[in-house]
Motif scaffolding. Structure first.
Motif, mmCIF file in Angstrom:
data_model
loop_
_atom_site.group_PDB
_atom_site.id
_atom_site.type_symbol
_atom_site.label_atom_id
_atom_site.label_comp_id
_atom_site.label_asym_id
_atom_site.label_seq_id
_atom_site.Cartn_x
_atom_site.Cartn_y
_atom_site.Cartn_z
ATOM 1 N N ALA A 42 0.815 -1.209 0.000
ATOM 2 C CA ALA A 42 0.000 0.000 0.000
ATOM 3 C C ALA A 42 0.852 1.263 0.000
ATOM 4 N N ARG A 43 2.004 1.191 0.632
ATOM 5 C CA ARG A 43 2.861 2.375 0.738
ATOM 6 C C ARG A 43 3.953 2.412 -0.332
ATOM 7 N N ALA A 44 3.974 1.408 -1.199
ATOM 8 C CA ALA A 44 5.081 1.264 -2.143
ATOM 9 C C ALA A 44 5.192 2.426 -3.112
ATOM 10 N N GLU A 45 4.079 2.998 -3.532
ATOM 11 C CA GLU A 45 4.148 4.089 -4.503
ATOM 12 C C GLU A 45 4.942 5.266 -3.957
ATOM 13 N N LEU A 46 4.810 5.514 -2.650
ATOM 14 C CA LEU A 46 5.566 6.598 -2.016
ATOM 15 C C LEU A 46 6.947 6.155 -1.574
ATOM 16 N N ASN A 47 7.009 4.997 -0.935
ATOM 17 C CA ASN A 47 8.269 4.561 -0.323
ATOM 18 C C ASN A 47 9.204 3.830 -1.274
ATOM 19 N N ASN A 48 8.643 3.279 -2.347
ATOM 20 C CA ASN A 48 9.429 2.451 -3.272
ATOM 21 C C ASN A 48 9.091 2.822 -4.713
ATOM 22 N N PRO A 49 9.425 4.028 -5.117
ATOM 23 C CA PRO A 49 9.036 4.501 -6.458
ATOM 24 C C PRO A 49 9.809 3.861 -7.609
ATOM 25 N N PHE A 98 11.165 12.826 -3.864
ATOM 26 C CA PHE A 98 10.804 11.714 -2.985
ATOM 27 C C PHE A 98 10.110 12.250 -1.740
ATOM 28 N N THR A 99 8.914 11.736 -1.445
ATOM 29 C CA THR A 99 8.144 12.182 -0.283
ATOM 30 C C THR A 99 7.808 11.019 0.648
ATOM 31 N N GLY A 100 8.460 9.889 0.421
ATOM 32 C CA GLY A 100 8.173 8.705 1.225
ATOM 33 C C GLY A 100 9.036 8.620 2.465
ATOM 34 N N ASP A 101 9.015 7.467 3.076
ATOM 35 C CA ASP A 101 9.771 7.186 4.289
ATOM 36 C C ASP A 101 11.175 6.715 3.896
ATOM 37 N N GLU A 102 12.185 7.482 4.265
ATOM 38 C CA GLU A 102 13.559 7.138 3.895
ATOM 39 C C GLU A 102 14.043 5.857 4.565
ATOM 40 N N ASN A 103 13.351 5.434 5.613
ATOM 41 C CA ASN A 103 13.743 4.206 6.323
ATOM 42 C C ASN A 103 12.883 2.998 5.935
ATOM 43 N N ALA A 104 12.054 3.166 4.921
ATOM 44 C CA ALA A 104 11.188 2.061 4.494
ATOM 45 C C ALA A 104 12.025 0.928 3.904
ATOM 46 N N PRO A 105 11.605 -0.304 4.093
ATOM 47 C CA PRO A 105 12.376 -1.441 3.540
ATOM 48 C C PRO A 105 12.399 -1.416 2.023
ATOM 49 N N THR A 106 13.488 -1.901 1.475
ATOM 50 C CA THR A 106 13.633 -2.005 0.028
ATOM 51 C C THR A 106 12.821 -3.194 -0.478
ATOM 52 N N LEU A 107 12.145 -3.010 -1.588
ATOM 53 C CA LEU A 107 11.328 -4.067 -2.191
ATOM 54 C C LEU A 107 11.949 -4.530 -3.508
ATOM 55 N N PRO A 108 11.687 -5.778 -3.914
ATOM 56 C CA PRO A 108 10.934 -6.792 -3.177
ATOM 57 C C PRO A 108 11.748 -7.334 -2.008
ATOM 58 N N ARG A 109 11.054 -7.892 -1.036
ATOM 59 C CA ARG A 109 11.763 -8.528 0.064
ATOM 60 C C ARG A 109 12.535 -9.733 -0.474
ATOM 61 N N GLY A 149 15.466 3.962 -6.488
ATOM 62 C CA GLY A 149 14.166 4.329 -5.925
ATOM 63 C C GLY A 149 13.681 3.369 -4.869
ATOM 64 N N ASN A 150 14.627 2.856 -4.060
ATOM 65 C CA ASN A 150 14.330 1.915 -2.981
ATOM 66 C C ASN A 150 13.679 0.623 -3.477
#
Length: 284
Positions: free
Chosen positions: A11-18, A29-40, A252-253
């Motif tokens: 759900a948060r990937a569009e912001l946190n993982n562009p 970038f307006t997401g969480d800089e500490n968000a996990p990198t995807l895919p896991r 982009g994370n």
């Protein structure tokens, strides 16, 4: 609990993982800089794009290879019917092709043989015995059905080089000679060791995990071919996969590659808009 966490990340990937969207001019970038990198890491192997439903009855294809045919996007009133032809390197662009098709009232059929090459019978891998039949019956599929456009892998990259296959060139001339538009998608770079796996073992910023393969340093080998064949157009996403001529494990994370030679599913999805822009220009 694990399923809930996965849903939250998505759900948060569009912001946190562009992903590749960070390469667009003016992107902030307006997401969480500490968000996990995807895919896991445990999801890296899930890079095969959804091929859709079983082959429709109106597609004329030999029964022995019907299992390789699927309908990616059905449309009874489609302005065009297009075919995605090839192996996993063609399949990875299906999300982008499907999105474009939805916007342009197309129907999308796929004929995908894992590990197979739309080149010549003798060039099918001996380790993939099913490819002989897959290739043998591809010509019947192409001549017995009215495909307006065929998408295929236009170049063949290795760790050391990239080339256009002569047998594929002959096939492209046959297709365009029948009035079919052919879109050649440039192959992505390949590596001896996975960049993502390097980043997971060391660090995403470790210089050992950034590479500059020889193919990235050259222009798309398809260009001259496209200039010489009416009806053959190309899409080259190299600048979004290895921007500035360097291939990084993370953009982009998002991990760019799933393994040594396939894009990760999230990174491929982040390329949908850029792919569509190139395709529009190519077809104009």
């Amino acid at each position: 609990m694990e399923r809930h966490r996965t849903a939250q990340l998505e759900a948060r990937a569009e912001l946190n993982n562009p992903g590749a969207r960070v390469l667009e001019p003016g992107y902030e970038f307006t997401g969480d800089e500490n968000a996990p990198t995807l895919p896991r890491p445990e999801e890296l192997a899930d890079y095969h794009a959804d091929l859709g439903s079983k082959c429709p009855s109106d597609i004329d294809i030999d029964s022995s290879v019907r299992k390789y045919c699927t309908e990616v996007l059905g449309n009874d009133d489609a302005e065009k019917t297009v075919l995605v032809l090839g192996n996993s390197h063609a399949q990875q662009w299906i999300p982008a092709i499907k999105t474009y098709a939805q916007d342009h009232n197309w129907r999308v059929i796929a004929y995908v043989g894992q590990g197979c090459f739309y080149t010549e019978a003798s060039q099918q891998p001996k380790t993939q015995p099913h490819c002989a039949g897959w290739f043998e019956h591809s010509e019947h599929l192409l001549t017995s059905n009215d495909f307006d456009t065929v998408f295929l892998q236009g170049t063949f990259a290795s760790v050391e080089s990239e080339r256009v296959n002569e047998n594929l060139t002959s096939a492209i001339r046959r297709l365009t000679g029948r009035g079919t538009t052919v879109v050649g998608i440039r192959d992505n770079p390949r590596f001896k060791e996975g960049l993502t796996q390097c980043a997971l073992a060391l660090d995403r910023d470790d210089p050992q995990c950034t590479q500059v393969p020889p193919a990235v340093r050259q222009d798309d080998p398809q260009k001259a071919l496209a200039d010489g064949i009416d009806g053959y157009v190309t899409v080259d996403m190299t600048s979004f996969i290895c921007p500035g001529g360097s291939c990084h494990p993370v953009i982009g994370n998002v991990y760019v590659f799933a393994d040594t030679n396939h894009l990760s599913a999230p990174y491929g999805e982040s390329l949908i808009d850029a792919f569509g822009d190139q395709l529009t220009e190519a077809l104009s």
